[in-house]
Design an enzyme around this catalytic site. Sequence first.
Site, PDB file in Angstrom:
ATOM      1  N   ASP A   1     -49.563  50.390  38.891  1.00 23.98           N
ATOM      2  CA  ASP A   1     -48.749  51.421  38.914  1.00 23.98           C
ATOM      3  C   ASP A   1     -48.564  51.911  37.490  1.00 23.98           C
ATOM      4  OD1 ASP A   1     -47.424  53.689  39.698  1.00 23.98           O
ATOM      5  OD2 ASP A   1     -45.389  52.604  40.044  1.00 23.98           O
TER       6      ASP A   1
ATOM      7  N   TYR B   1     -44.768  56.702  40.009  1.00 24.41           N
ATOM      8  CA  TYR B   1     -44.977  56.852  41.328  1.00 24.41           C
ATOM      9  C   TYR B   1     -46.711  56.847  41.692  1.00 24.41           C
ATOM     10  CZ  TYR B   1     -40.256  57.992  40.660  1.00 24.41           C
ATOM     11  OH  TYR B   1     -38.963  58.195  40.179  1.00 24.41           O
ATOM     12  N   HIS B   2     -47.450  56.015  41.391  1.00 32.92           N
ATOM     13  CA  HIS B   2     -48.887  56.052  41.297  1.00 32.92           C
ATOM     14  C   HIS B   2     -49.170  54.727  41.588  1.00 32.92           C
ATOM     15  CE1 HIS B   2     -49.339  59.567  38.141  1.00 32.92           C
ATOM     16  NE2 HIS B   2     -48.913  60.051  39.442  1.00 32.92           N
ATOM     17  N   PRO B   3     -48.598  53.910  42.968  1.00 36.60           N
ATOM     18  CA  PRO B   3     -49.270  52.600  43.016  1.00 36.60           C
ATOM     19  C   PRO B   3     -50.688  52.799  43.975  1.00 36.60           C
ATOM     20  CG  PRO B   3     -47.900  53.551  44.682  1.00 36.60           C
ATOM     21  CD  PRO B   3     -47.845  54.575  43.758  1.00 36.60           C
TER      22      PRO B   3
END
Length: 541
Positions: free
Chosen positions: A294, A470-472
């Site tokens: 992330d 918020y980029h998993p």
Amino acid sequence: MHKQAYDYIIIGAGSAGCVMADRLSQSGEHSVLLLEAGGQDRNIWIHVPLGYGRTFFNRTVNWMFETEPQGGLNGRRIAQPRGKGLGGSSSINGLLYVRGQREDYDGWRDLGNRGWGYDDVLPMFKRSEDQQRGSDPWHGTGGPLPVTDLPEKHPIAEAFIAAGVKAGIPHNPDFNGERQEGIGPFQATAKRGLRFSTAKAFLRRALKRPNLDLLTHAQVTKILFDGIRASGVAFVHDGKPMQVAAHREIILSAGAIQSPHILQLSGIGPGGLLRQFGVPVVKELPGVGENMQDHIQARFILETKKKITLNDDMANPLRQIRMGLSYLFQRKGPLGWWAGIAGAFIKTRPELDRPDVQFHLYPFSTDRKDRPVLHPFSAFTLTVCQLRPYSRGYVRMKSADPLVPPAISPNYLGDPRDAEVLAAGMQVARKVIATEPLAGIIRSEKEPGPGVSSDDELLAFLRAKAMSVYHPIGTCRMGHDADAVVDDELKVHGVFGLRVIDASIMPTLISGNTNAPSIMIGEMGAELVLRDATLRNSKAA
């Protein structure tokens, strides 16, 4: 009312799932069922671009996951918002359209994933796109997804870009073009002042077809197997347990947190973990839920000399009215802004062959707590994001009960190199902040503050304040080694009739925001599924 069986069942109506539903139903030859745990996308704040500030903390449209305590961040739990409803996270995200770097995809290909190099994925990006600026070698027009410029300029963004150029960062009006490096404006998935989620762009037209059925409020509890063939899906619809069969394939598009969780609940994952919770093992795949990555960011809060920020608009009733009227009648003003009206991709060291840090500029500031409130003073935010973190984490079931969220641990700053890159990026950001004309706008640096400058002080600040972007991704990694979950056709290793098609298949995190790549994965996945269907039909003939 849904049927008892379909050719294809898609789990999750998110960024990739809506693309899949559209493409697989397009010919009319295949029956398709789309299952979504959330509801319809009727919340007004989904469609207003600035509304992400509300949807990020609204449980009716957001799963509002939270990480386990993160050792690298002083034991803090970090929010992991994920879209719940049609469009998934494309309905609640910041709208930015960023593809990443050529080297990201060539790196996937070089890991042994055939067909995933940049030249392979570029046509998929272009096929989706309706680029406001027109078509060229890197962009497409006529696709269902509008990609547009902010309709108006902002003085802080203009000063930021000018200062960056003066500080030595090349100007770049198109981060998705020939090169990514540089400073300039972001584009977004919006049109005429409205968000274009994948539900709006892809699913809305697909739902007019009789061969596509949609069930909302349908939470999948497990994938059913006949031996090692995925045969159906069990789910709860409006509180009632149900099952449906798949003639051809089940496509898992629930995202980087829920896709590995559903696999684990279904008996696919690390054997020890499954047995711990009494889940019968269908196929032992140790990589399911591992390899989580992330983006993490540090934030500069910069007080301005003049009242030119959203903080000021929201603090003044007359400006609020003017803001509302501007949006209502012209689709302009702050309500039409997206998350980051300008940004940059920079190298923290001159010897690097490509950017390793991204800046986002926001014309407002907040403490970013569970219920964020804009600061009472005039300020904007400049964030520093490390593009390719070294740290790896996991998503693991905590119970056999499918309603219990999994343990989520991105392991932020677990690798010390991540803090080094972020600190170096902050030093570059400070150079831009100190350069005119941006310097002339700023009254003071509120956070981290001028007293935070040494390596130890910066590390302490990062551990206390750094947040997720918020980029998993990566929890159902594509590859051909023992820890890979899917192959380069996105088929789950060791079983039949099951693919994962969403951001969880990314082997490594791309250098930028992840929604555009997730849509591309949906396009690529649909191409692979339909290719197999054509082969199957030709053999039958």
